[in-house]
Motif scaffolding. Structure first.
Motif, PDB file in Angstrom:
ATOM      1  N   ALA A  30      14.495   9.035  -0.851  1.00 52.58           N
ATOM      2  CA  ALA A  30      13.421   9.836  -0.632  1.00 52.58           C
ATOM      3  C   ALA A  30      11.832   9.107  -0.628  1.00 52.58           C
ATOM      4  CB  ALA A  30      13.422  10.730  -1.776  1.00 52.58           C
ATOM      5  N   LEU A  31      11.887   8.026  -1.791  1.00 52.02           N
ATOM      6  CA  LEU A  31      10.614   7.449  -1.745  1.00 52.02           C
ATOM      7  C   LEU A  31      10.424   6.486  -0.519  1.00 52.02           C
ATOM      8  CD1 LEU A  31      11.089   6.092  -5.433  1.00 52.02           C
ATOM      9  CD2 LEU A  31       9.439   7.665  -4.545  1.00 52.02           C
ATOM     10  N   LEU A  32      11.570   5.998   0.139  1.00 46.14           N
ATOM     11  CA  LEU A  32      11.490   5.256   1.483  1.00 46.14           C
ATOM     12  C   LEU A  32      10.873   6.170   2.517  1.00 46.14           C
ATOM     13  CD1 LEU A  32      11.813   2.649   2.679  1.00 46.14           C
ATOM     14  CD2 LEU A  32      14.174   3.149   3.044  1.00 46.14           C
ATOM     15  N   GLU A  86       0.818  -1.144   0.056  1.00 52.32           N
ATOM     16  CA  GLU A  86      -0.013  -0.092   0.014  1.00 52.32           C
ATOM     17  C   GLU A  86       0.823   1.258  -0.168  1.00 52.32           C
ATOM     18  OE1 GLU A  86      -2.848  -0.389   3.199  1.00 52.32           O
ATOM     19  OE2 GLU A  86      -3.713  -2.107   2.498  1.00 52.32           O
ATOM     20  N   ALA A  87       1.826   1.241   0.796  1.00 48.06           N
ATOM     21  CA  ALA A  87       2.847   2.542   0.849  1.00 48.06           C
ATOM     22  C   ALA A  87       3.612   2.495  -0.762  1.00 48.06           C
ATOM     23  CB  ALA A  87       3.877   2.265   1.937  1.00 48.06           C
ATOM     24  N   VAL A  88       3.901   1.569  -1.151  1.00 46.90           N
ATOM     25  CA  VAL A  88       4.530   1.734  -2.445  1.00 46.90           C
ATOM     26  C   VAL A  88       3.441   2.224  -3.599  1.00 46.90           C
ATOM     27  CG1 VAL A  88       5.492   0.258  -4.465  1.00 46.90           C
ATOM     28  CG2 VAL A  88       6.395  -0.103  -2.163  1.00 46.90           C
ATOM     29  N   ALA A  89       2.418   1.842  -3.420  1.00 45.76           N
ATOM     30  CA  ALA A  89       1.386   2.486  -4.433  1.00 45.76           C
ATOM     31  C   ALA A  89       1.158   3.784  -4.220  1.00 45.76           C
ATOM     32  CB  ALA A  89       0.140   1.455  -4.122  1.00 45.76           C
ATOM     33  N   ALA A  90       1.229   4.259  -2.709  1.00 49.02           N
ATOM     34  CA  ALA A  90       0.915   5.791  -2.407  1.00 49.02           C
ATOM     35  C   ALA A  90       2.055   6.522  -3.045  1.00 49.02           C
ATOM     36  CB  ALA A  90       0.793   5.777  -1.072  1.00 49.02           C
ATOM     37  N   VAL A  91       3.276   6.147  -3.103  1.00 51.17           N
ATOM     38  CA  VAL A  91       4.419   6.831  -3.505  1.00 51.17           C
ATOM     39  C   VAL A  91       4.627   6.860  -5.129  1.00 51.17           C
ATOM     40  CG1 VAL A  91       5.403   6.738  -1.157  1.00 51.17           C
ATOM     41  CG2 VAL A  91       6.328   5.247  -2.804  1.00 51.17           C
ATOM     42  N   ASP A 144       6.991   7.985 -10.814  1.00 45.67           N
ATOM     43  CA  ASP A 144       6.627   8.304 -12.128  1.00 45.67           C
ATOM     44  C   ASP A 144       6.774   9.761 -12.632  1.00 45.67           C
ATOM     45  OD1 ASP A 144       5.713   5.678 -11.958  1.00 45.67           O
ATOM     46  OD2 ASP A 144       3.657   6.245 -11.709  1.00 45.67           O
ATOM     47  N   ALA A 145       6.725  10.665 -11.564  1.00 44.59           N
ATOM     48  CA  ALA A 145       6.972  11.846 -12.028  1.00 44.59           C
ATOM     49  C   ALA A 145       8.405  12.425 -12.243  1.00 44.59           C
ATOM     50  CB  ALA A 145       6.616  13.177 -11.052  1.00 44.59           C
ATOM     51  N   GLU A 146       9.243  11.671 -11.350  1.00 41.35           N
ATOM     52  CA  GLU A 146      10.637  11.626 -11.429  1.00 41.35           C
ATOM     53  C   GLU A 146      11.147  11.006 -13.003  1.00 41.35           C
ATOM     54  OE1 GLU A 146      12.555  10.081  -8.045  1.00 41.35           O
ATOM     55  OE2 GLU A 146      11.738  11.531  -6.633  1.00 41.35           O
ATOM     56  N   THR A 147      10.669  10.042 -13.176  1.00 41.05           N
ATOM     57  CA  THR A 147      10.835   9.385 -14.333  1.00 41.05           C
ATOM     58  C   THR A 147      10.559   9.945 -15.653  1.00 41.05           C
ATOM     59  OG1 THR A 147      10.608   7.069 -13.109  1.00 41.05           O
ATOM     60  CG2 THR A 147      10.532   7.170 -15.609  1.00 41.05           C
ATOM     61  N   ALA A 148       9.471  10.533 -15.476  1.00 40.91           N
ATOM     62  CA  ALA A 148       8.928  11.346 -16.819  1.00 40.91           C
ATOM     63  C   ALA A 148       9.785  12.581 -16.914  1.00 40.91           C
ATOM     64  CB  ALA A 148       7.450  11.927 -16.433  1.00 40.91           C
ATOM     65  N   GLU A 149      10.410  13.029 -15.951  1.00 44.14           N
ATOM     66  CA  GLU A 149      11.457  14.209 -15.869  1.00 44.14           C
ATOM     67  C   GLU A 149      12.806  13.663 -16.443  1.00 44.14           C
ATOM     68  OE1 GLU A 149      11.337  15.988 -12.156  1.00 44.14           O
ATOM     69  OE2 GLU A 149       9.308  16.879 -12.373  1.00 44.14           O
ATOM     70  N   GLY A 150      12.779  12.421 -16.570  1.00 43.77           N
ATOM     71  CA  GLY A 150      14.146  11.784 -17.084  1.00 43.77           C
ATOM     72  C   GLY A 150      15.064  11.640 -15.991  1.00 43.77           C
TER      73      GLY A 150
END
Length: 206
Positions: free
Chosen positions: A194-196, A171-176, A181-187
């Protein structure tokens, strides 16, 4: 410094073992996990750290050199002596401690008897630059220093390693995930530390 001892295990007690070295029985204080791997009558090698006090010489034993290194580093934090350092390693593996410090996880550190919230915060401040960078710490904790897998696996494994259930970790992984995805989209590669931290915040408000 006595860096290690090798010999026949003569006796095992709840808080230590006696190892015969050159005909001398040496008392070595160990964590329950280290003691569980020893067998009376069999030969063993323990990495050791000698703590010298005016009134005593106390030898602490560990399963490997990394555990000993973390034991010694923990004592450089304010308010942490050998007994508390050993208690921390009894509750958490060295790599779990790396993750906890990297993620500033006060809750994980306060699971250790004798460590309160203020003490945990001091430990995090004092050790954050001694256990490696957050990315290095998480990678080492989850992969033994090998190339990191995808961020989902890293964060999920880190949460489980800190005592959360697999369901809570999912559930926590899904929440972050949106943040990653935003970081990946920005390359940019998702920052696991930070995600942890973000995942731990999600779990702390539940």
């Amino acid at each position: 410094m006595i860096a290690s001892v090798r010999g026949r295990v003569a006796a095992i007690a709840p808080d230590g073992a006696v190892v015969e070295v050159g005909g001398v029985g040496v008392l070595v204080h160990c964590t329950p996990g280290t003691l569980a791997a020893l067998r009376a009558g069999e030969e063993a090698r323990l990495a050791t750290s000698l703590v010298v006090r005016e009134e005593s010489l106390t030898l602490y034993g560990f399963a490997d050199d990394d555990e000993r290194r973390i034991f010694e580093l923990l004592q450089t934090a304010s308010g942490v002596g050998p007994k508390v350092a050993l208690a921390m390693l009894a509750v958490h593996t060295p790599n779990a401690l790396r993750v906890a410090v990297a993620a500033a996880d006060v809750k994980a550190l306060t699971r250790v008897p004798g460590v309160g919230p203020k003490g945990a915060q001091r430990i995090i401040v004092d050790l954050k630059d001694k256990l490696g960078t957050p990315e290095e710490a998480v990678s080492a904790a989850l992969n033994g220093g090998s190339a990191a897998p995808v961020w989902r696996e890293q964060v999920h494994s880190g949460l489980v390693g800190l005592g959360y259930s697999a369901k809570d970790a999912d559930e926590a992984v899904a929440a972050v995930a949106p943040q990653a995805d935003a970081e990946t989209a920005e390359g940019r590669a998702p920052q696991v530390a930070a995600l942890l931290k973000a995942a731990l915040r999600v779990l702390s408000v539940r």
